[in-house]
Design a protein around this motif. Structure first.
Motif, PDB file in Angstrom:
ATOM      1  N   ASP A 171       0.787  -1.264  -0.006  1.00  0.00           N
ATOM      2  CA  ASP A 171       0.009   0.033  -0.133  1.00  0.00           C
ATOM      3  C   ASP A 171       0.814   1.232   0.037  1.00  0.00           C
ATOM      4  OD1 ASP A 171      -2.149  -1.633   0.137  1.00  0.00           O
ATOM      5  OD2 ASP A 171      -2.208  -1.501   2.174  1.00  0.00           O
ATOM      6  N   ASP A 172       1.840   1.371   0.806  1.00  0.00           N
ATOM      7  CA  ASP A 172       2.910   2.224   0.632  1.00  0.00           C
ATOM      8  C   ASP A 172       3.657   2.594  -0.584  1.00  0.00           C
ATOM      9  OD1 ASP A 172       2.509   3.486   3.492  1.00  0.00           O
ATOM     10  OD2 ASP A 172       3.366   1.595   4.322  1.00  0.00           O
ATOM     11  N   LEU A 173       4.008   1.460  -1.078  1.00  0.00           N
ATOM     12  CA  LEU A 173       4.326   1.439  -2.371  1.00  0.00           C
ATOM     13  C   LEU A 173       3.592   2.074  -3.661  1.00  0.00           C
ATOM     14  CD1 LEU A 173       6.858   0.994  -4.472  1.00  0.00           C
ATOM     15  CD2 LEU A 173       5.710  -1.414  -4.960  1.00  0.00           C
ATOM     16  N   PHE A 174       2.390   1.611  -3.627  1.00  0.00           N
ATOM     17  CA  PHE A 174       1.400   2.186  -4.590  1.00  0.00           C
ATOM     18  C   PHE A 174       1.206   3.586  -4.477  1.00  0.00           C
ATOM     19  CE2 PHE A 174      -0.186  -2.554  -4.859  1.00  0.00           C
ATOM     20  CZ  PHE A 174       0.995  -2.866  -5.764  1.00  0.00           C
ATOM     21  N   ALA A 175       1.109   4.076  -3.069  1.00  0.00           N
ATOM     22  CA  ALA A 175       0.761   5.504  -2.711  1.00  0.00           C
ATOM     23  C   ALA A 175       1.843   6.096  -3.065  1.00  0.00           C
ATOM     24  CB  ALA A 175       0.586   5.687  -1.281  1.00  0.00           C
ATOM     25  N   LEU A 176       3.209   5.515  -3.417  1.00  0.00           N
ATOM     26  CA  LEU A 176       4.443   6.429  -3.703  1.00  0.00           C
ATOM     27  C   LEU A 176       4.263   6.654  -5.300  1.00  0.00           C
ATOM     28  CD1 LEU A 176       7.033   7.727  -2.758  1.00  0.00           C
ATOM     29  CD2 LEU A 176       8.163   5.640  -3.696  1.00  0.00           C
ATOM     30  N   ARG A 177       3.942   5.347  -5.915  1.00  0.00           N
ATOM     31  CA  ARG A 177       3.781   5.331  -7.373  1.00  0.00           C
ATOM     32  C   ARG A 177       2.862   6.756  -7.795  1.00  0.00           C
ATOM     33  NH1 ARG A 177      -0.176   0.648  -8.753  1.00  0.00           N
ATOM     34  NH2 ARG A 177      -1.688   2.510  -7.838  1.00  0.00           N
ATOM     35  N   ASP A 178       1.794   6.574  -7.108  1.00  0.00           N
ATOM     36  CA  ASP A 178       0.734   7.769  -7.398  1.00  0.00           C
ATOM     37  C   ASP A 178       1.374   9.246  -7.133  1.00  0.00           C
ATOM     38  OD1 ASP A 178      -0.704   5.445  -8.288  1.00  0.00           O
ATOM     39  OD2 ASP A 178      -2.015   5.468  -6.531  1.00  0.00           O
ATOM     40  N   HIS A 179       1.855   9.427  -6.041  1.00  0.00           N
ATOM     41  CA  HIS A 179       2.492  10.358  -5.517  1.00  0.00           C
ATOM     42  C   HIS A 179       3.501  10.916  -6.611  1.00  0.00           C
ATOM     43  CE1 HIS A 179       3.511  13.763  -3.061  1.00  0.00           C
ATOM     44  NE2 HIS A 179       4.839  13.514  -3.173  1.00  0.00           N
ATOM     45  N   LEU A 180       4.386  10.146  -7.087  1.00  0.00           N
ATOM     46  CA  LEU A 180       5.488  10.472  -7.921  1.00  0.00           C
ATOM     47  C   LEU A 180       4.884  10.710  -9.394  1.00  0.00           C
ATOM     48  CD1 LEU A 180       8.325   8.276  -6.598  1.00  0.00           C
ATOM     49  CD2 LEU A 180       7.991  10.641  -6.013  1.00  0.00           C
ATOM     50  N   GLY A 181       3.905  10.173  -9.730  1.00  0.00           N
ATOM     51  CA  GLY A 181       3.260  10.047 -11.058  1.00  0.00           C
ATOM     52  C   GLY A 181       3.973   9.145 -12.083  1.00  0.00           C
ATOM     53  N   PHE A 182       4.247   7.999 -11.345  1.00  0.00           N
ATOM     54  CA  PHE A 182       4.381   6.793 -12.081  1.00  0.00           C
ATOM     55  C   PHE A 182       3.118   5.953 -12.369  1.00  0.00           C
ATOM     56  CE2 PHE A 182       8.591   7.433 -10.462  1.00  0.00           C
ATOM     57  CZ  PHE A 182       9.535   7.104 -11.464  1.00  0.00           C
ATOM     58  N   ALA A 183       3.135   5.175 -13.313  1.00  0.00           N
ATOM     59  CA  ALA A 183       1.750   4.475 -13.788  1.00  0.00           C
ATOM     60  C   ALA A 183       2.055   2.991 -13.379  1.00  0.00           C
ATOM     61  CB  ALA A 183       1.726   4.428 -15.225  1.00  0.00           C
ATOM     62  N   ARG A 184       3.266   2.521 -13.295  1.00  0.00           N
ATOM     63  CA  ARG A 184       3.551   0.961 -12.996  1.00  0.00           C
ATOM     64  C   ARG A 184       4.846   0.805 -12.215  1.00  0.00           C
ATOM     65  NH1 ARG A 184       1.073  -2.088 -18.068  1.00  0.00           N
ATOM     66  NH2 ARG A 184       0.105  -0.294 -18.925  1.00  0.00           N
ATOM     67  N   ASN A 185       4.821  -0.292 -11.697  1.00  0.00           N
ATOM     68  CA  ASN A 185       5.990  -0.740 -10.854  1.00  0.00           C
ATOM     69  C   ASN A 185       6.659  -2.075 -11.271  1.00  0.00           C
ATOM     70  OD1 ASN A 185       3.986   0.394  -8.359  1.00  0.00           O
ATOM     71  ND2 ASN A 185       5.949   1.352  -8.495  1.00  0.00           N
ATOM     72  N   VAL A 186       8.025  -2.102 -11.369  1.00  0.00           N
ATOM     73  CA  VAL A 186       8.599  -3.464 -11.353  1.00  0.00           C
ATOM     74  C   VAL A 186       9.173  -3.641  -9.856  1.00  0.00           C
ATOM     75  CG1 VAL A 186      10.214  -4.933 -12.272  1.00  0.00           C
ATOM     76  CG2 VAL A 186       9.058  -3.410 -13.739  1.00  0.00           C
ATOM     77  N   ILE A 187       8.643  -4.785  -9.275  1.00  0.00           N
ATOM     78  CA  ILE A 187       9.039  -4.833  -7.877  1.00  0.00           C
ATOM     79  C   ILE A 187      10.171  -6.101  -7.916  1.00  0.00           C
ATOM     80  CG2 ILE A 187       8.238  -5.572  -5.638  1.00  0.00           C
ATOM     81  CD1 ILE A 187       5.376  -4.731  -6.604  1.00  0.00           C
ATOM     82  N   VAL A 188      11.386  -5.982  -7.372  1.00  0.00           N
ATOM     83  CA  VAL A 188      12.150  -6.781  -7.190  1.00  0.00           C
ATOM     84  C   VAL A 188      12.426  -7.434  -5.856  1.00  0.00           C
ATOM     85  CG1 VAL A 188      14.912  -7.225  -7.674  1.00  0.00           C
ATOM     86  CG2 VAL A 188      13.652  -5.379  -9.101  1.00  0.00           C
ATOM     87  N   GLN A 189      12.430  -8.803  -6.027  1.00  0.00           N
ATOM     88  CA  GLN A 189      12.495  -9.459  -4.727  1.00  0.00           C
ATOM     89  C   GLN A 189      13.975  -9.051  -3.783  1.00  0.00           C
ATOM     90  OE1 GLN A 189      10.695 -11.510  -3.180  1.00  0.00           O
ATOM     91  NE2 GLN A 189      11.648 -12.991  -2.042  1.00  0.00           N
ATOM     92  N   ALA A 190      13.431  -8.537  -2.373  1.00  0.00           N
ATOM     93  CA  ALA A 190      14.678  -8.055  -1.754  1.00  0.00           C
ATOM     94  C   ALA A 190      15.128  -9.265  -1.204  1.00  0.00           C
ATOM     95  CB  ALA A 190      14.096  -7.232  -0.742  1.00  0.00           C
ATOM     96  N   THR A 191      16.526  -9.392  -0.746  1.00  0.00           N
ATOM     97  CA  THR A 191      17.065 -10.256  -0.331  1.00  0.00           C
ATOM     98  C   THR A 191      16.603 -10.645   1.054  1.00  0.00           C
ATOM     99  OG1 THR A 191      18.906  -8.922   0.481  1.00  0.00           O
ATOM    100  CG2 THR A 191      19.243  -9.895  -1.542  1.00  0.00           C
ATOM    101  N   CYS A 192      16.118  -9.881   1.930  1.00  0.00           N
ATOM    102  CA  CYS A 192      15.543  -9.995   3.215  1.00  0.00           C
ATOM    103  C   CYS A 192      14.535 -11.060   3.186  1.00  0.00           C
ATOM    104  CB  CYS A 192      15.314  -8.878   4.023  1.00  0.00           C
ATOM    105  SG  CYS A 192      13.868  -7.707   3.134  1.00  0.00           S
ATOM    106  N   HIS A 193      13.945 -11.250   2.006  1.00  0.00           N
ATOM    107  CA  HIS A 193      12.899 -12.202   1.855  1.00  0.00           C
ATOM    108  C   HIS A 193      13.375 -13.760   1.315  1.00  0.00           C
ATOM    109  CE1 HIS A 193       9.246 -10.386   3.375  1.00  0.00           C
ATOM    110  NE2 HIS A 193       9.567  -9.377   2.924  1.00  0.00           N
ATOM    111  N   GLY A 194      14.711 -13.725   0.997  1.00  0.00           N
ATOM    112  CA  GLY A 194      15.337 -15.000   0.497  1.00  0.00           C
ATOM    113  C   GLY A 194      14.696 -15.388  -1.064  1.00  0.00           C
ATOM    114  N   ALA A 195      14.301 -16.496  -0.829  1.00  0.00           N
ATOM    115  CA  ALA A 195      13.364 -17.249  -2.135  1.00  0.00           C
ATOM    116  C   ALA A 195      11.970 -17.332  -1.765  1.00  0.00           C
ATOM    117  CB  ALA A 195      14.126 -18.477  -2.455  1.00  0.00           C
TER     118      ALA A 195
END
Ligand code: 0GZ
Length: 317
Positions: free
Chosen positions: A63-87
């Protein structure tokens, strides 16, 4: 604001939470712009952090990511798996599914991942896997295992995202150039920006792209690479005093030489920054300094990511 880490996890000491209340970019983003490198963390109580992680972040959910997307004026995101979530790709998949088709993902998988799981990931919007060679972030995975994963995902039309540091490129060169897919390099291969842009270290990276048309790169993370700043913070930078000035020549070189193989993303929520947390709106404004004109900006933020992640919806430049 001190952001929580839920689920009984304790934030890594010294962890910097993402910037609260970022500016709106002054730069006019092209319609359909894609933030092509960002992450979701947890929340830990729903999507626990991996036992093998090297850091524990603050929660930073979709929800925070999508709010930032809209605030900055982006239409879409590519979300990259972060290492803190492993596989464990559950937080990533959940975010992609909740995005209404406006997010694609890059996952982390092990060699023994089932075909059915790859198909499930594909249906959720995953289009690539990430191989990480940054020693402070992950334990070593043998190259034959990584190559086996690449061979498994190639038939799905996915690509491989690689994260490494510039001094390690010579040793990784043969492996990268043997990969059977498009290869996307995170954060310009992390050059030492105190070395000349025409020097041997960055020259080797430019050569990798020049000699291998399947290699792309993200011209992202000036806030990680910069040594002399100034940071993207209100009052510290401006139109006449660009942030991260020492990184600009490196990013610009890549944008100009490989306009059809560059991507950019915020890297929100900016894991492991030690010095400062950038204002994401000012970080977007940094793009004005690395593109020669609007056509290049459009390729960087729209045409290239659309071609790679939403080829069915991409109408062509
Ligand atoms: O430099 C980093 O610390 C970093 C970490 C991660 C991750 O933990 O996945 O991703 C990034 O893009 C950058």
């Amino acid at each position: 604001m001190n952001r929580p880490t839920t689920g009984g996890f304790a934030k890594t000491p010294g962890w910097l939470d993402w910037y609260d209340g970022p500016s709106r970019p002054r730069l006019r983003l092209p319609d359909g712009a894609v933030d092509a490198h960002c992450h979701v963390f947890g929340p830990g109580e729903r999507f626990p952090y991996a036992p093998e992680r090297k850091y524990t972040p603050c929660d930073a959910g979709k929800d925070d990511l999508f709010a930032l997307r809209d605030h900055l004026g982006f239409a879409r995101n590519v979300i990259v798996q972060a290492t803190c979530h492993g596989a464990d790709n559950r937080a990533l998949v959940d975010a992609c599914l909740a995005s209404g088709g406006r997010a694609r993902g890059v996952a982390t998988v092990r060699r023994d991942v089932a075909d059915a799981e790859l198909e499930r990931l594909h249906a959720a919007g995953i289009r690539g896997v990430r191989f990480n060679f940054v020693k402070r972030l992950v334990d070593f995975t043998p190259k034959d295992e990584l190559l086996a994963i690449a061979q498994r995902i190639a038939p799905l039309g996915w690509h491989v995202v690689v994260y490494f540091e510039a001094p390690d490129l010579p040793e990784l060169w043969d492996f990268f150039t043997a990969l059977p897919t498009t290869v996307v390099v995170d954060h310009m291969g992390r050059p030492d920006v105190t070395q000349p842009v025409d020097g041997p270290q960055f020259g080797l990276f430019v050569r990798l792209l020049r000699e291998h048309p399947n290699v792309w790169t993200k011209v992202s993370c000036p806030e990680r690479l910069s040594v002399s700043g100034p940071p993207a913070l209100p009052g510290r930078c401006g139109p006449d005093r660009p942030p991260y000035a020492d990184v600009i020549p490196f990013a610009r070189r890549l944008v100009e030489a490989f306009p059809d193989r560059v991507l950019w993303g915020t890297d929100w929520p900016h894991p492991n920054l030690k010095d400062h947390m950038p204002d994401d709106g000012l970080l977007v404004d940094w793009l004005a300094h690395i593109v020669p004109d609007e056509a290049h900006l459009r390729r960087l933020l729209v045409d290239n990511p659309m071609r790679l992640y939403w080829p069915d919806e991409w109408k062509g430049a």
